[in-house]
Design a protein around this motif. Structure first.
Motif, short mmCIF file in Angstrom:
data_model
loop_
_atom_site.label_atom_id
_atom_site.label_comp_id
_atom_site.label_asym_id
_atom_site.label_seq_id
_atom_site.Cartn_x
_atom_site.Cartn_y
_atom_site.Cartn_z
N SER A 55 -5.90 1.85 -7.16
CA SER A 55 -7.31 1.69 -7.55
C SER A 55 -7.45 0.44 -8.42
O SER A 55 -6.52 0.07 -9.15
CB SER A 55 -7.82 2.93 -8.29
N VAL A 56 -8.59 -0.22 -8.31
CA VAL A 56 -8.75 -1.54 -8.94
C VAL A 56 -9.97 -1.57 -9.86
O VAL A 56 -10.76 -0.63 -9.91
CB VAL A 56 -8.87 -2.65 -7.87
N ASP A 57 -10.08 -2.68 -10.58
CA ASP A 57 -11.13 -2.81 -11.60
C ASP A 57 -12.47 -3.26 -11.03
O ASP A 57 -13.28 -3.84 -11.75
CB ASP A 57 -10.67 -3.75 -12.72
N LYS A 58 -12.71 -3.01 -9.78
CA LYS A 58 -14.05 -3.09 -9.20
C LYS A 58 -14.48 -1.64 -8.97
O LYS A 58 -13.74 -0.89 -8.31
CB LYS A 58 -14.06 -3.85 -7.87
N ALA A 59 -15.62 -1.24 -9.49
CA ALA A 59 -15.90 0.19 -9.54
C ALA A 59 -17.38 0.50 -9.33
O ALA A 59 -18.24 -0.37 -9.42
CB ALA A 59 -15.43 0.77 -10.88
N GLY A 124 -22.65 -0.89 -9.23
CA GLY A 124 -21.26 -1.25 -9.42
C GLY A 124 -20.97 -2.66 -8.96
O GLY A 124 -21.87 -3.43 -8.64
N ASN A 125 -19.68 -2.98 -8.95
CA ASN A 125 -19.26 -4.32 -8.55
C ASN A 125 -18.16 -4.27 -7.49
O ASN A 125 -17.35 -5.20 -7.37
CB ASN A 125 -18.80 -5.13 -9.76
N VAL A 126 -18.10 -3.17 -6.71
CA VAL A 126 -17.20 -3.13 -5.56
C VAL A 126 -17.87 -3.91 -4.44
O VAL A 126 -18.96 -3.52 -3.99
CB VAL A 126 -16.93 -1.68 -5.09
N PRO A 127 -17.30 -5.01 -3.97
CA PRO A 127 -17.97 -5.78 -2.92
C PRO A 127 -18.11 -4.94 -1.65
O PRO A 127 -17.13 -4.40 -1.14
CB PRO A 127 -17.03 -6.97 -2.68
N VAL A 128 -19.33 -4.81 -1.16
CA VAL A 128 -19.58 -4.01 0.04
C VAL A 128 -19.11 -4.81 1.26
O VAL A 128 -19.38 -6.00 1.38
CB VAL A 128 -21.07 -3.66 0.16
N GLY A 129 -18.37 -4.14 2.15
CA GLY A 129 -17.93 -4.79 3.38
C GLY A 129 -16.66 -5.59 3.25
O GLY A 129 -16.22 -6.23 4.20
N ALA A 130 -16.05 -5.57 2.06
CA ALA A 130 -14.82 -6.34 1.86
C ALA A 130 -13.57 -5.49 2.02
O ALA A 130 -12.46 -5.96 1.81
CB ALA A 130 -14.83 -6.98 0.47
N GLY A 131 -13.74 -4.22 2.37
CA GLY A 131 -12.59 -3.35 2.61
C GLY A 131 -12.03 -2.72 1.35
O GLY A 131 -10.87 -2.32 1.32
N TYR A 381 -11.78 -12.53 -4.87
CA TYR A 381 -11.90 -11.51 -5.90
C TYR A 381 -10.53 -11.30 -6.55
O TYR A 381 -9.55 -11.01 -5.86
CB TYR A 381 -12.37 -10.17 -5.31
N ARG A 382 -10.49 -11.46 -7.86
CA ARG A 382 -9.26 -11.16 -8.60
C ARG A 382 -9.33 -9.69 -9.03
O ARG A 382 -10.32 -9.28 -9.64
CB ARG A 382 -9.14 -12.06 -9.81
N VAL A 383 -8.30 -8.93 -8.73
CA VAL A 383 -8.35 -7.51 -9.07
C VAL A 383 -7.12 -7.10 -9.87
O VAL A 383 -6.02 -7.62 -9.66
CB VAL A 383 -8.49 -6.61 -7.81
N LYS A 384 -7.34 -6.18 -10.79
CA LYS A 384 -6.27 -5.56 -11.55
C LYS A 384 -6.19 -4.10 -11.16
O LYS A 384 -7.20 -3.49 -10.82
CB LYS A 384 -6.55 -5.68 -13.06
N ILE A 385 -5.00 -3.54 -11.24
CA ILE A 385 -4.80 -2.13 -10.90
C ILE A 385 -5.13 -1.28 -12.12
O ILE A 385 -4.58 -1.50 -13.21
CB ILE A 385 -3.36 -1.88 -10.42
N THR A 386 -6.07 -0.35 -11.95
CA THR A 386 -6.58 0.42 -13.08
C THR A 386 -6.49 1.92 -12.82
O THR A 386 -6.11 2.35 -11.74
CB THR A 386 -8.06 0.07 -13.35
N ASP A 387 -6.93 2.69 -13.81
CA ASP A 387 -6.97 4.15 -13.66
C ASP A 387 -8.06 4.57 -12.67
O ASP A 387 -9.02 3.83 -12.44
CB ASP A 387 -7.23 4.81 -15.02
#
Length: 393
Positions: A55-59, A124-131, A381-387
């Motif tokens: 899971s990533v820091d786009k939520a 939120g900020n999860v890009p729609v359509g980006a998988g 998109y730069r992503v970090k692995i989060t809770d």
């Protein structure tokens, strides 16, 4: 699970919009559920294999409070749209975005559980359509919130299974269970190996000290995606039927080995052989990749990502020119240790492991090359692995 939010400004904005819609005399609670990436293990889920998501820091965030009547009032902050419905009438509306929320309510009712109405603003900020599975994040977030608010007594696994069912049964998308699992069960700086047959879960360290995960979004989705997905499932099933003749214990490609596939190459035929070869190798690749993480060998892990892309491009044939182009750009870049297409294929993102100190230069090079080749702006998109899913305090 209580957590502090990684995105204070976004939460504050959704809270403001909640109060604008519903007034400020409510005791609100705020919940977060992340999008997901998958490091290795593509198309293995429906073959009962292993996947390696995180899971990533786009939520997705929900600001929510209960009501004393039977009404549900929803405000989609990103769309600036509202929708209301009664708990007594879960008719599917023409508008598509409420389908996910109504599907969750339907699953609660199917379990014989009771809730009152509620009102919520979400965004939120999860890009729609980006998988990155914004739909799974939304489903898990709302169900987790309703479980907490109304004391439904659900466990995380219940939330995962019910969220998947909501998407299968109400929304009508036959997704697997990985997306919801990754959203609900995420752990910071860890990837999770999910056994898609038993649903057993094991965590492996994924330290982000030297490298960053960067997603490059092709911004294309070829029309082949859904029809070819169904075709691949049938091709795998055909392979299983042939291989079963030689080992009756084989119920899915999870039970077959690359050696067995190779031994019956001629009988499988070129296409089915290549599909089975990729899947059996990819299932083993996930196991090997996890061993590399235990050893702390991220460069060798990155090499496995390239192997996955090659297989998806040439053997499983679910890539596309845009994805192949982006992966090709990284192969001679010493600052990139791994890259591949991510997701079902025919568009979406590539996932790249890039040396942290060079991410700016990497993104600029990729954007320039992609613009020159396809005349399309390349979102990165730069992503970090989060809770995973939880309440924000």
């Amino acid at each position: 699970m209580k957590m502090t939010t990684p995105d204070l400004d976004l939460v504050a904005s959704i809270k403001d919009k909640y109060f604008q819609q519903f007034g400020d005399d409510h005791a609100i609670q705020v919940f977060r559920s992340p999008g997901r990436i998958n490091l290795i293990g593509e198309h293995t889920d429906y073959n009962n294999g292993f996947v390696l998501p995180a899971s990533v820091d786009k939520a997705v965030y929900f600001v929510i409070s209960p009501r004393e009547d039977n009404l549900v009032k929803l405000y989609a902050a990103d769309l600036d749209e509202t929708y209301s419905f009664s708990l007594d009438d879960l008719t599917k509306p023409a508008k598509s975005w409420p389908h996910y929320q109504i599907g969750i309510v339907e699953q609660i009712q199917k379990r014989g559980l009771e809730i009152s109405g509620f009102q919520a603003a979400f965004g939120g900020n999860v890009p729609v359509g980006a998988g990155l599975s914004s739909s799974a994040a939304l489903e898990c977030c709302l169900l987790y919130a309703l479980d907490e608010i109304f004391g439904l007594g659900l466990g995380r696994l219940d939330i995962v299974k019910m969220s998947q069912k909501a998407e299968n049964e109400y929304v009508g998308v036959q997704c697997g269970i990985m997306d919801q699992f990754a959203s609900a069960f995420g752990v910071s700086e860890s990837v999770m190996r999910l056994d898609c047959r038993t649903l057993d879960l094991e965590y492996f360290p994924f330290p982000m000290d030297e490298y960053m995960i960067v997603l490059c979004d092709t911004s294309v989705k070829h029309s082949l995606a859904s029809s070819e997905y169904n075709t691949r499932r049938l091709e795998c099933e055909k392979g299983v039927e042939i291989l079963k003749k030689y080992d009756p214990a084989i119920q899915s490609l999870r039970d077959a080995s690359p050696e067995l596939v190779e031994a019956h190459r001629d009988e499988l035929g070129d296409v089915v052989y290549r599909r089975c070869k990729f899947i059996t190798e990819e299932i083993q690749r996930v196991l090997d990749a996890c061993e590399l993480l235990v050893e702390g060998n991220l460069p060798a892990f990155g090499s496995k990502m390239y192997e996955t892309h090659d297989g998806l491009q040439h053997e499983y044939e679910v890539s596309c020119p845009e994805l192949d182009f982006l992966v090709l750009q990284t192969r001679n870049n010493p600052d990139v240790i791994g890259a591949r297409m991510m997701g079902g294929g025919f568009g979406g993102c590539t996932i790249n492991l890039v040396k942290k100190t060079t991410v700016d230069a990497f993104e600029e090079e990729m954007k320039v090359a992609y613009q020159k080749q396809y005349n399309i702006d390349l979102p990165c998109y730069r992503v970090k692995i989060t809770d995973g899913t939880g309440e924000i305090v």
